[in-house]
Enzyme design. Structure first.
Site, PDB file in Angstrom:
ATOM      1  N   ASP A 138     -33.104  32.514  95.933  1.00  0.00           N
ATOM      2  CA  ASP A 138     -32.793  33.586  94.873  1.00  0.00           C
ATOM      3  C   ASP A 138     -33.012  35.278  95.237  1.00  0.00           C
ATOM      4  O   ASP A 138     -33.612  35.178  96.268  1.00  0.00           O
ATOM      5  CB  ASP A 138     -33.574  33.477  93.707  1.00  0.00           C
ATOM      6  CG  ASP A 138     -33.836  32.161  92.929  1.00  0.00           C
ATOM      7  OD1 ASP A 138     -32.532  31.240  93.183  1.00  0.00           O
ATOM      8  OD2 ASP A 138     -34.656  31.778  92.432  1.00  0.00           O
TER       9      ASP A 138
HETATM   10  N1  URA Z   1     -36.959  27.605  94.150  1.00  0.00           N
HETATM   11  C1  URA Z   1     -36.599  28.936  93.128  1.00  0.00           C
HETATM   12  O1  URA Z   1     -36.786  28.798  92.164  1.00  0.00           O
HETATM   13  N2  URA Z   1     -36.207  29.863  93.895  1.00  0.00           N
HETATM   14  C2  URA Z   1     -35.555  29.805  95.058  1.00  0.00           C
HETATM   15  O2  URA Z   1     -35.262  30.963  95.749  1.00  0.00           O
HETATM   16  C3  URA Z   1     -36.239  28.777  95.915  1.00  0.00           C
HETATM   17  C4  URA Z   1     -36.701  27.578  95.420  1.00  0.00           C
END
Ligand code: URA
Length: 233
Positions: free
Chosen positions: A101
């Site tokens: 993310d």
């Molecule tokens: N899980 C998440 O919630 N975000 C990420 O970026 C990776 C795994």
């Protein structure tokens, strides 16, 4: 790159034979028969051998990046935000494998090896992914056990995970979680499901690869042993 080298890199023939082909008028550059065997290929040139367009096989490159927050896991962003490929100092075009993310930091692989990328992202062969999480509030042992067993993250119950509670203060808990699947925003959704929204998230491991001491925003080439491991597992 000199034209005979370009033709050889495309796997058509040797450099010497490529020179012969040029002499025989079998090579065209942008539609014109090439007469100069010393020609250097320019960006955007269309090269044809015997009427067939050719592209040289690209050298495969593999990087491990410590992604900072505030970067989009993509090669381009419509909103003009920074993208992770800007952090790879290589003129070869690479793309990220999987996704972190915008607000997640940590280990991200970037490569131009489409075959390896497909393999790593295939749900049947999910590598364990390890994350360091700072979650809001105090996560209890019972909640950690729920996370380990599997929680409903909205129409999907997560498969077994490993959770290690490291420490907490009055407002938040530091934990490590290893998951074996990769649903969208999975770790955030899992902690939210037990009432502890994620405040900070960092991926620290993928299979036996770790972020180690790599500084945030820095990347390094994978070692031959690491590449071999990813291809083999
Ligand atoms: N899980 C998440 O919630 N975000 C990420 O970026 C990776 C795994």
């Amino acid at each position: 790159m000199r034209i005979n080298q370009y033709i050889a890199a495309a796997g058509i023939t040797s450099r010497r034979k490529a020179d012969e082909m040029i002499g025989e008028g079998r090579v065209r550059v942008n539609g014109q028969v090439l007469e100069n065997p010393g020609y250097h290929v320019q960006d955007g040139d269309v090269i044809e051998v015997d009427g067939n367009k050719i592209t040289p096989a690209q050298k495969k490159v593999y990087y491990l990046l410590n992604k900072p927050t505030g970067y989009v896991t993509s090669t381009a962003d419509k909103e003009g935000r920074p993208v992770v490929t800007e952090l790879v100092p290589d003129s070869t075009r690479v793309f990220p494998v999987g996704r972190l993310d915008y607000n997640t930091s940590g280990l991200l692989i970037l490569t131009n090896d489409g075959e390896l990328s497909n393999k790593l992202m295939h749900p049947s062969g999910e590598f364990p992914k390890k994350y360091l999480v700072r979650a809001a509030g105090i996560v209890t042992l019972a909640e950690a056990k729920m996370l380990e067993k599997g929680v409903d993250i909205g129409g999907f119950v997560t498969s077994p995970a490993e959770v290690h509670l490291i420490k907490h203060d009055r407002n938040s808990t530091l934990a490590e979680i290893t998951i074996h699947e990769g649903k969208n925003r999975q770790v955030r959704r899992m902690f939210k499901a037990v009432g502890h929204p994620v405040l900070e998230l960092c991926r620290t491991g993928l299979g036996n690869l770790t972020i180690g001491k790599l500084a945030i925003g820095q990347c390094r080439k994978l070692s031959p042993a690491e590449i071999d491991y990813l291809k083999r597992v």
